[in-house]
Design a protein around this motif. Sequence first.
Motif, PDB file in Angstrom:
ATOM      1  N   UNK A  36      14.780  24.323  -3.885  1.00  0.00           N
ATOM      2  CA  UNK A  36      14.812  25.041  -2.609  1.00  0.00           C
ATOM      3  C   UNK A  36      13.756  26.140  -2.596  1.00  0.00           C
ATOM      4  N   UNK A  37      13.549  26.795  -3.735  1.00  0.00           N
ATOM      5  CA  UNK A  37      12.491  27.809  -3.833  1.00  0.00           C
ATOM      6  C   UNK A  37      11.131  27.173  -3.574  1.00  0.00           C
ATOM      7  N   UNK A  38      10.904  26.005  -4.154  1.00  0.00           N
ATOM      8  CA  UNK A  38       9.633  25.293  -3.942  1.00  0.00           C
ATOM      9  C   UNK A  38       9.467  24.944  -2.463  1.00  0.00           C
ATOM     10  N   UNK A  39      10.537  24.440  -1.860  1.00  0.00           N
ATOM     11  CA  UNK A  39      10.464  24.085  -0.440  1.00  0.00           C
ATOM     12  C   UNK A  39      10.094  25.299   0.409  1.00  0.00           C
ATOM     13  N   UNK A  40      10.750  26.416   0.148  1.00  0.00           N
ATOM     14  CA  UNK A  40      10.453  27.639   0.904  1.00  0.00           C
ATOM     15  C   UNK A  40       9.032  28.125   0.649  1.00  0.00           C
ATOM     16  N   UNK A  41       8.606  28.081  -0.607  1.00  0.00           N
ATOM     17  CA  UNK A  41       7.253  28.550  -0.944  1.00  0.00           C
ATOM     18  C   UNK A  41       6.194  27.723  -0.229  1.00  0.00           C
ATOM     19  N   UNK A  42       6.470  26.447  -0.042  1.00  0.00           N
ATOM     20  CA  UNK A  42       5.496  25.584   0.614  1.00  0.00           C
ATOM     21  C   UNK A  42       5.435  25.784   2.125  1.00  0.00           C
ATOM     22  N   UNK A  43       6.304  26.625   2.654  1.00  0.00           N
ATOM     23  CA  UNK A  43       6.167  26.977   4.067  1.00  0.00           C
ATOM     24  C   UNK A  43       5.198  28.143   4.230  1.00  0.00           C
ATOM     25  N   UNK A  44       4.769  28.720   3.111  1.00  0.00           N
ATOM     26  CA  UNK A  44       3.775  29.799   3.154  1.00  0.00           C
ATOM     27  C   UNK A  44       2.379  29.191   2.994  1.00  0.00           C
ATOM     28  N   UNK A  45       1.378  30.001   3.223  1.00  0.00           N
ATOM     29  CA  UNK A  45       0.000  29.540   3.037  1.00  0.00           C
ATOM     30  C   UNK A  45      -0.606  30.140   1.766  1.00  0.00           C
TER      31      UNK A  45
END
Length: 116
Positions: A36-45
Amino acid sequence: VAAEDDLLTQFLWRSVRGKLLARAGRIDEGALIAREAVRLAHTSDDPVAQGNAVLALAEVHALGGHDADAAASLDAAIARFDAKGSVASIVEARRRMDQVSAWRGSSQPRGIGRIG
């Protein structure tokens, strides 16, 4: 206590929590939170933030004895760091990759990173 829209804090606490759960032997739960952390991080640039989240997931995989998954996550982290030109992060991720490679077929204690 962080705001839901504070993306950095949201994926950072999940990265840390995932690793702590894995270190406590709760690998599946730790992996779920780290993903879930990875998923959230990938919403950033921010490729470095993305790479750091993937690095945390790699540690969870390594702690669970999933060396191939750990290596794949480390490769993904290196790609993110390379996209940003973050040489220090690349060096650290490669050091961790060397640790995972050394564990294959051995009974060495697991855990990658500064604490492991």
